[in-house]
Design a protein around this motif. Structure first.
Motif, mmCIF file in Angstrom:
data_model
loop_
_atom_site.group_PDB
_atom_site.id
_atom_site.type_symbol
_atom_site.label_atom_id
_atom_site.label_comp_id
_atom_site.label_asym_id
_atom_site.label_seq_id
_atom_site.Cartn_x
_atom_site.Cartn_y
_atom_site.Cartn_z
ATOM 1 N N GLN A 122 0.904 -1.268 -0.020
ATOM 2 C CA GLN A 122 -0.001 -0.014 0.110
ATOM 3 C C GLN A 122 1.015 1.101 0.012
ATOM 4 N N PRO B 134 2.346 4.135 -1.930
ATOM 5 C CA PRO B 134 2.362 4.795 -3.460
ATOM 6 C C PRO B 134 3.700 4.885 -4.224
ATOM 7 N N SER B 135 4.778 5.204 -3.375
ATOM 8 C CA SER B 135 6.113 5.674 -4.374
ATOM 9 C C SER B 135 6.574 4.007 -4.899
ATOM 10 N N ARG C 166 -0.028 11.967 -8.080
ATOM 11 C CA ARG C 166 -1.036 12.970 -7.807
ATOM 12 C C ARG C 166 -0.778 13.766 -6.636
ATOM 13 N N LYS C 167 -0.189 13.347 -5.702
ATOM 14 C CA LYS C 167 0.083 13.958 -4.292
ATOM 15 C C LYS C 167 1.293 14.656 -4.304
ATOM 16 N N ASP C 168 2.331 14.454 -5.253
ATOM 17 C CA ASP C 168 3.650 15.062 -5.037
ATOM 18 C C ASP C 168 4.206 15.522 -6.626
ATOM 19 N N SER D 69 -1.139 7.490 -10.945
ATOM 20 C CA SER D 69 -1.032 6.897 -9.621
ATOM 21 C C SER D 69 -1.040 7.938 -8.685
ATOM 22 N N LEU D 70 -1.330 7.497 -7.168
ATOM 23 C CA LEU D 70 -1.549 8.283 -6.107
ATOM 24 C C LEU D 70 -0.050 9.313 -5.728
ATOM 25 N N ALA D 71 0.931 8.603 -5.970
ATOM 26 C CA ALA D 71 2.163 9.300 -5.711
ATOM 27 C C ALA D 71 2.478 10.298 -6.587
#
Length: 329
Positions: free
Chosen positions: A122, A124-125, A161-163, A157-159
């Protein structure tokens, strides 16, 4: 001895023998994760210097085995997720080494395994890294549509989108995929977004495997995109920018950027200068065998050089140098 007593006595003996193993098998904590992470980071540093090789892949798989052994002990949910992330990272290092070596079937197998571990972690990176390697593998297989799909998965990916740091990393993979598909406009548009997104990135800590990525590496990737798009003068400029800033410890990436510079010079009708540039790759790698991907680029250069200037002294000298280097490897 009555049958009931025999069963009771043998069962009790087996249980007694098993108890000490269970009782003395200590729990796993974040200190164990930190030690395994340090070992993994040493492999990443070795890859930066030399590129993928068979020994590196084997050591990475040994590291994965040790991490999975730790999973069999008592651990908190946080520790278990961290261990799965490490299993994914070690497996991805093995896959990446196989990509660099162009052992593509093995790379595919390891990437499928790392996808499972990344999902369990779980993290993201870690998931981002797997998608990027999927895109790289698809490129080596010359599967352009799969490369684009994997790059788009990294971008979404979540990574990413967040960073903004990961956002840039995902977006430039999309640019590379568009370039190989011949969509120059989409490639340059995505490259521009990758560049602007990276400028928004802060100073947050990122995993060790991301140390290669920054404005210098983005210039190197821009050179690849521009060479694919036939814009060789701009590709040459971007390769020069990259080489001015890629740290000397990143020998493999410096070698790859130098290959792009040589190709850009050759395709602008400067074969003698390009040959001098290409020859410097061997000095950059400092006697280490060239990774498979780099050998492929050198092979591309060799073919194009002999199409353009087959009878020149520098081309013949280059051919002699190639034979020496290839026989040494």
């Amino acid at each position: 001895m009555r049958r009931r007593d025999f069963i009771a006595s043998t069962t009790g003996t087996a249980a007694a023998a098993a108890v000490p193993i269970t009782k003395h098998r200590r729990s796993v904590g974040m200190s164990d994760v930190a030690r395994a992470t340090a070992s993994m980071n040493e492999l990443v540093a070795a890859d930066d210097r030399q590129g993928g090789h068979t020994g590196l892949a084997a050591i990475a798989l040994q590291g994965r085995s040790r991490v999975l052994e730790l999973q069999q002990r008592n651990a908190s949910d946080r520790v278990r997720r961290a261990l799965y992330a490490l299993a994914a990272e070690y497996t991805t290092i093995a896959a990446w080494s196989c990509i660099d070596l162009r052992e593509l079937d093995r790379a595919q197998k390891y990437l499928h395994e790392s996808t499972t571990f990344a999902g369990l972690s779980q993290d993201p990176s870690t998931g981002m890294r797997v998608w990027i390697n999927m895109a790289m593998l698809a490129y080596q297989r010359r599967n352009w549509t799969e490369r684009l799909a994997a790059a788009q998965a990294a971008e979404a990916s979540l990574a990413a989108r967040k960073d903004p740091f990961f956002g840039s990393m995902g977006r430039v993979r999309v640019a590379l995929a568009h370039a190989t598909l011949g969509d120059t406009r989409a490639a340059e548009r995505s490259l521009g977004v990758a560049q602007s997104t990276l400028r928004k990135a802060g100073e947050e800590d990122h995993p060790r495997w991301t140390a290669f990525y920054g404005s210098a590496e983005l210039d190197h990737l821009a050179a690849i995109i521009l060479n694919h798009s036939g814009k060789h003068a701009r590709a040459e400029a971007m390769a020069h920018h990259a080489l001015a800033r890629i740290p000397h410890t990143f020998r493999r990436n410096r070698g790859l950027a130098t290959c792009q510079l040589a190709l850009a010079q050759l395709r602008q009708g400067e074969p003698e200068q390009a040959t001098q540039t290409a020859a410097s790759v061997f000095a950059i790698m400092n006697g280490s065998p060239l990774p498979g991907r780099m050998r492929t680029l050198i092979g591309d250069f060799h073919r194009d050089l002999f199409s353009m200037a087959p009878s020149t002294t520098y081309a013949r000298d280059w051919a002699d140098r190639i034979r020496d280097e290839w026989s040494r490897a």
